[in-house]
Design an enzyme around this catalytic site. Structure first.
Site, mmCIF file in Angstrom:
data_model
loop_
_atom_site.group_PDB
_atom_site.id
_atom_site.type_symbol
_atom_site.label_atom_id
_atom_site.label_comp_id
_atom_site.label_asym_id
_atom_site.label_seq_id
_atom_site.Cartn_x
_atom_site.Cartn_y
_atom_site.Cartn_z
ATOM 1 N N SER A 168 52.736 117.765 88.622
ATOM 2 C CA SER A 168 54.863 118.761 87.487
ATOM 3 C C SER A 168 55.656 117.281 87.301
ATOM 4 C CB SER A 168 55.165 118.666 89.602
ATOM 5 O OG SER A 168 56.281 118.454 89.222
ATOM 6 N N GLN A 170 58.238 117.827 86.821
ATOM 7 C CA GLN A 170 59.454 118.149 87.573
ATOM 8 C C GLN A 170 60.064 117.011 88.630
ATOM 9 O OE1 GLN A 170 60.561 121.886 88.849
ATOM 10 N NE2 GLN A 170 60.959 122.604 86.515
ATOM 11 N N ASP A 322 53.209 127.342 82.189
ATOM 12 C CA ASP A 322 54.520 128.695 81.992
ATOM 13 C C ASP A 322 53.042 129.838 80.952
ATOM 14 O OD1 ASP A 322 55.550 126.934 83.961
ATOM 15 O OD2 ASP A 322 56.787 126.382 81.959
HETATM 16 C C1 S3P Z 1 58.937 122.035 83.367
HETATM 17 C C2 S3P Z 1 58.122 121.534 84.620
HETATM 18 C C3 S3P Z 1 57.382 122.236 84.798
HETATM 19 C C4 S3P Z 1 57.075 124.032 84.458
HETATM 20 C C5 S3P Z 1 58.477 124.629 84.095
HETATM 21 C C6 S3P Z 1 59.566 122.992 83.341
HETATM 22 C C7 S3P Z 1 59.760 120.422 82.848
HETATM 23 O O1 S3P Z 1 57.623 122.862 86.280
HETATM 24 O O2 S3P Z 1 56.793 124.956 84.713
HETATM 25 O O3 S3P Z 1 58.609 125.593 83.627
HETATM 26 O O4 S3P Z 1 61.031 120.388 82.389
HETATM 27 O O5 S3P Z 1 60.076 119.926 83.657
HETATM 28 P P1 S3P Z 1 55.974 121.420 87.407
HETATM 29 O O6 S3P Z 1 56.830 119.947 85.988
HETATM 30 O O7 S3P Z 1 56.768 121.573 88.352
HETATM 31 O O8 S3P Z 1 54.998 122.217 87.475
#
Ligand code: S3P
Length: 440
Positions: A168, A170, A322
């Site tokens: 992830s 994020q 996504d």
């Molecule tokens: C994102 C990371 C992804 C993605 C989200 C945007 C980001 O989530 O699904 O739309 O900008 O870091 P995850 O990192 O939790 O998978």
């Protein structure tokens, strides 16, 4: 108000540009805010999610010149210049804002509370709470249920070495943000490399960051050593490949289409959609591939194609996470079987995308089975198997846009329940997808 979409009579033609990349737009504001100096951002995504990020930083005293266009000027306050917000920070529908900000706020000398809309209050936050606590952070879920609101109080942070169970960006970015305020270096390992925009931007701003693949374990890592000032630089945001994907899906499936999508970010941690569409037989060409501000960018030429099913699993999943609802839609009008595995993360996005995609595609007549970590879709290609239906979108932008693409080749009318939710990432989506004469 819902929106009705009819089968498209003619192919998509001509040249398109999509709004700026959502992930890069968020990071440009966040890192610009804590850099020394002024950051000029061009190509910014004027969508609800990134506007939530701007709102949070304004609430912490950052002066941001922005009136809703694509140009933003962030007057950086430096690593230690943020001010305590007067009230709860509202992240709206944005998981990226909530999670990455939680890392940044854990390192501040003031208390804060982060929350967002009902969907955000159901997104899993333990994945950041646990490692932030290992760093010494004082962060808790207000209702003790693992969801936002998140309450954060000042604490001394120390660097850690952390193996994230999920790939992830994020989580990784949250910990890298906290790492800038910690004592000692922090290394985040992930099972599979997730999007690396934070690493690239931190590097461009002068942070001491390393990333790559661990030779012994094969895991990807990003490692930050604190103590370096971030120096503002101008950031040019490319078009969002996750938004371009809907135009690609539409052009591939509507016969007679031939389009060029200009200026799209094709960072290899995001370009799985292109690989999969090509593997399905899609006629897609990247033109004028270049690198701008550390990010790969290209123009994408797409033509109507006869598609076949494919198998998608493993390392490619984070590079198209996504886009999986759209891939399921496109696979329903391909010939053959498509199997999508290793994508259990879809259950914890803005909606449970495995359940919703399955329900909506079944309503349109597709042969789709939900599995624990993806879908199996059996399609015959000819004649077009889908028919119009009332689509439940749970206010999830990616579901609404994926089914708008499905509607273009389905017999009869398709009704999207909450078309306005696309403003999170792609304002202007319906105007791009559907010519004026076909809008009802
Ligand atoms: C994102 C990371 C992804 C993605 C989200 C945007 C980001 O989530 O699904 O739309 O900008 O870091 P995850 O990192 O939790 O998978």
């Amino acid at each position: 108000m819902s929106r009705t979409i009819e089968k498209r009579k003619e192919g998509l033609k001509g040249s398109y540009s999509v709004p700026g990349d959502k992930s890069i737009s968020h990071r440009a504001v966040m890192l610009g805010a804590i850099a020394e100096g002024t950051t000029h951002i061009s190509g910014f995504l004027n969508g609800a999610d990134c506007n939530s990020t701007i709102g949070c930083f304004r609430a912490m005293g950052v002066d941001i010149d922005y009136e809703g266009g694509t140009d933003v000027t962030v007057h950086g306050v430096g690593l230690h210049g943020l001010k305590a917000p007067a009230s709860v920070l509202d992240c709206g529908n944005s998981g990226t804002t909530t999670r990455i900000m939680a890392g940044l706020l854990s390192g501040q000398p003031f208390a804060s509370v982060l929350t967002g809309d009902p969907s955000i209050q159901k997104r899993p936050m333990k994945r950041i709470i646990e490692p932030l606590r290992l760093m010494g952070a004082d962060i808790r879920s207000e209702r003790d249920n693992g969801y936002a609101p998140l309450c954060i109080s000042p604490e001394h942070l120390k660097g850690i070495s952390y193996g994230s169970p999920v790939a992830s960006a994020q989580v990784k970015s949250c910990l890298l943000m906290a790492a800038m305020y910690a004592e000692g270096a922090t290394t985040v390992y992930e099972p599979v490399l997730s999007r690396n925009h934070t690493e690239l931007m931190l590097q461009a701003l002068g942070a001491d960051i390393g990333y790559g693949r661990d030779k012994e374990t094969g895991r990807s890592y990003a490692s930050l050593t604190p103590g370096h000032v971030l120096h503002a630089c101008d950031i040019k945001v490319p078009g969002d490949i996750s938004s371009a994907a809907y135009l690609m899906g539409a052009a591939l499936t509507v016969p007679g289409s031939d389009i060029l999508i200009r200026n799209v970010g094709v960072n290899p941690t995001r370009d799985g959609i292109i690989k999969v569409f090509k593997q399905m037989g899609g006629r897609i060409e990247l033109l004028d591939t270049r690198v701008e501000a550390g990010e790969a960018v290209a123009d994408i030429h797409v033509s109507g194609s006869d598609l076949t099913g494919c198998r998608i699993s493993g390392d490619i999943i984070p590079t198209l996470i996504d886009e999986l609802p759209l891939i399921a839609v496109v696979a329903s009008s391909a010939s053959g079987t498509t199997v999508i595995k290793d994508a259990a993360e879809l259950k914890v996005k803005e909606s449970d995308r495995i359940a919703l995609v399955t329900k909506d595609l079944k309503a349109m007549g597709a042969d789709i089975t939900a599995t624990d970590d993806g879908f199996i879709i059996n399609a015959s290609g000819e004649p077009m198997p889908l028919h119009g239906a009332a689509i439940e979108d749970a206010l999830d932008h990616r579901i609404a846009m994926s089914f708008a693409v499905a509607a273009l080749t389905a017999d009869g009318a398709t009704e999207i329940a909450h078309p306005e939710c696309v403003s999170v990432s792609y304002p202007g989506f319906f105007e791009d997808l559907i010519p004026d004469s076909d809008i009802s």
